[in-house]
Scaffold this active site. Structure first.
Site, short mmCIF file in Angstrom:
data_model
loop_
_atom_site.label_atom_id
_atom_site.label_comp_id
_atom_site.label_asym_id
_atom_site.label_seq_id
_atom_site.Cartn_x
_atom_site.Cartn_y
_atom_site.Cartn_z
N CYS A 17 0.85 -1.19 0.00
CA CYS A 17 0.00 0.00 0.00
C CYS A 17 0.88 1.24 0.00
CB CYS A 17 -0.89 -0.01 1.25
SG CYS A 17 -2.06 1.36 1.35
N CYS A 28 -0.24 1.81 10.55
CA CYS A 28 -0.69 0.60 9.86
C CYS A 28 0.50 -0.19 9.31
CB CYS A 28 -1.64 0.98 8.73
SG CYS A 28 -2.28 -0.42 7.81
N SER A 81 -14.00 -0.02 1.70
CA SER A 81 -13.41 1.00 2.56
C SER A 81 -12.32 1.76 1.82
CB SER A 81 -12.82 0.35 3.82
OG SER A 81 -12.13 1.31 4.61
N HIS A 97 -9.93 8.69 11.02
CA HIS A 97 -8.85 8.63 12.01
C HIS A 97 -8.43 9.97 12.63
CE1 HIS A 97 -8.74 4.56 10.74
NE2 HIS A 97 -8.07 4.77 9.63
#
Length: 354
Positions: free
Chosen positions: A119, A126, A201, A226
Site C-alpha cells: 500500500c 498501519c 473502505s 482517524h
C-alpha cells in the site's frame, strides 16, 4: 524478471465475467451456454481445476487448460484464532504475498479481502504500508480470495455471508478492478452475495468517491478518517495532503445526497494522539449532521510503529461524547488479536523472514 513472469502468465479465469466467458465459448466454436456452465463450475460448484468440469467435452476442457489459469493462490501460512478468525497468507504467481481473513460473527462469516500487494497510502499506524506498494491485484485475484474462503467454509456447510474490502491496499486506487470484483460477487448466477452485505473502505480518494456515487449500487461505503481535522489527519495519513479533510467530507456529502445511504467512518484510536475529549467533540461537530456510523477501533500494536493503545476508560469516554452529540457510534469487537490479524502484520513478518 518479474515483469517477464507477468507477461507470460495465462489469463486468470476469475478475471472474466459471465458474458465474456459466453463470448469466449462462441469464439471457440461452442454454444454460448457453455460459458454459463463454466461460470457455474467456478462459482457454484467451485472446482479447482478444469478437468473437473465434467459436463464439458474433453476438447473444451483442454482448451480451457491451455488458455487460462485457475489457481491464483498458494497457501503459505494459515493461522486460526480462538475466536474462530482464520488468517491466510497467500502466495501469488509472481512471488508476492497477500493476506485474506475469514471472520466468524453471530450473523455469519465475513471475508476481508486485499486489493493491492502492499500500500502506498502511508498511514503511520498501519503495517500494510511497510514496504510500500508493489502492484495492484487483478479483479480475478481478489475474486479468488473469496472463492478460496467459500471452499474452506463449504467443508463446514457454511457460506460467506458478507465481504469487507478492508485488507491491504487502497481499493479506490485500484478502482476498475475493485468494481469488476464487486460485480462478479453480486452476480445472481455466481456467489450471489447481497449488495448490502458488502462494504468497500477507502482512505478518501476523492475523485473516486464521486465516481462511486454514480455507480447505482447498494454496496456500503466506509471511510478511514482517524482524525477530526486537516492538520492531525495529515500527520497520521499522508494521503490527506493529496485529498484534504474538507474535500473528503464534501465528497461524502455529495455521495450521501446522491445515494441516500449511510456512511461508516472508521476511527483508529491512538493513545495520546487522536483519542482525547477535544478530538471527540470536534469529530462530533463534523459528523452530527450526516447519516453515518462511527466505528471506533483501538489501534493494534505494530512493532515497527511507536503508537500505543488508548486506555479502556478513554475509549468509552470518546464513545460517550460522540453518542451525546447524536452520533451513532460503536466500538469494534476485536477479532484475531492472538494471530496478528490486523492488516499487513502477517505479510510484514513474511517479508522480514524472506
Amino acid at each position: 524478471m518479474k515483469e517477464q513472469v507477468l507477461n507470460i502468465m495465462k489469463p486468470l479465469i476469475y478475471d472474466f465475467s459471465l458474458e465474456e466467458l459466453q463470448q469466449w465459448a462462441k469464439d471457440n466454436g461452442e454454444p454460448a451456454f457453455r460459458g454459463g456452465q463454466i461460470f457455474d463450475w467456478l462459482y457454484v460448484k467451485r472446482v479447482n481445476d478444469f478437468e473437473s468440469m465434467s459436463n464439458l467435452s474433453k476438447a473444451l476442457r483442454a482448451k480451457l487448460t491451455e488458455q487460462f489459469s485457475i489457481n491464483a493462490l498458494t497457501e503459505i501460512t494459515k493461522l486460526e484464532s480462538k475466536d474462530g478468525t482464520v488468517k491466510f497468507l497467500f502466495g501469488l504467481h509472481d512471488d508476492h504475498a497477500i493476506e485474506t481473513v475469514i471472520m466468524k460473527h453471530n450473523y455469519g462469516n465475513s471475508v476481508c479481502v486485499t486489493t493491492q500487494v502492499g500500500c502506498r497510502i502511508g498511514c503511520t499506524f498501519c503495517a500494510s504500508t511497510l514496504g510500500g506498494l508493489k502492484r495492484d491485484l487483478t479483479a480475478g485475484e481478489i475474486v479468488a480470495q473469496v472463492v478460496r474462503s467459500q471452499q474452506i467454509l463449504d467443508a463446514r456447510g457454511e457460506r460467506v455471508s458478507s465481504i469487507v474490502i478492508m485488507g491491504t491496499g487502497e481499493p479506490f486506487e485500484n478502482y476498475d478492478a475493485t468494481m469488476r470484483f464487486l460485480r462478479l460477487m453480486i452476480h445472481e448466477k455466481g456467489l450471489n452475495i447481497g449488495q448490502r452485505h458488502i462494504t468497500v473502505s477507502t482512505s478518501g480518494i476523492v475523485p473516486n468517491i464521486y465516481k462511486f456515487a454514480e455507480e447505482d449500487t447498494q454496496i456500503n461505503l466506509a471511510i478511514s478518517i482517524h482524525a477530526p481535522n486537516d492538520a492531525l489527519r495529515s500527520k497520521l495519513m499522508p494521503v490527506n495532503r493529496r485529498y484534504p479533510f474538507d474535500d473528503v467530507i464534501e465528497s461524502l456529502r455529495y455521495y450521501q445526497a446522491k445515494t441516500g445511504r449511510r456512511i461508516s467512518f472508521e476511527y483508529a484510536l491512538i493513545g495520546g494522539v487522536n483519542d482525547q475529549p477535544e478530538h471527540a467533540k470536534e469529530l462530533a461537530g463534523v459528523l452530527k449532521t450526516m447519516l453515518c456510523h462511527v466505528n471506533l477501533i483501538p489501534v493494534n500494536h505494530v512493532p515497527e510503529r511507536k503508537y500505543v493503545r488508548t486506555s479502556r476508560n478513554d475509549i468509552f469516554e470518546f464513545q460517550r461524547i460522540l453518542a451525546d452529540q447524536g452520533v451513532n457510534v460503536t466500538i469494534r469487537r476485536e477479532q484475531g488479536h492472538d494471530i496478528a490479524a490486523a492488516c499487513g502484520q502477517l505479510r510484514a513478518k513474511h517479508m522480514e523472514l524472506g
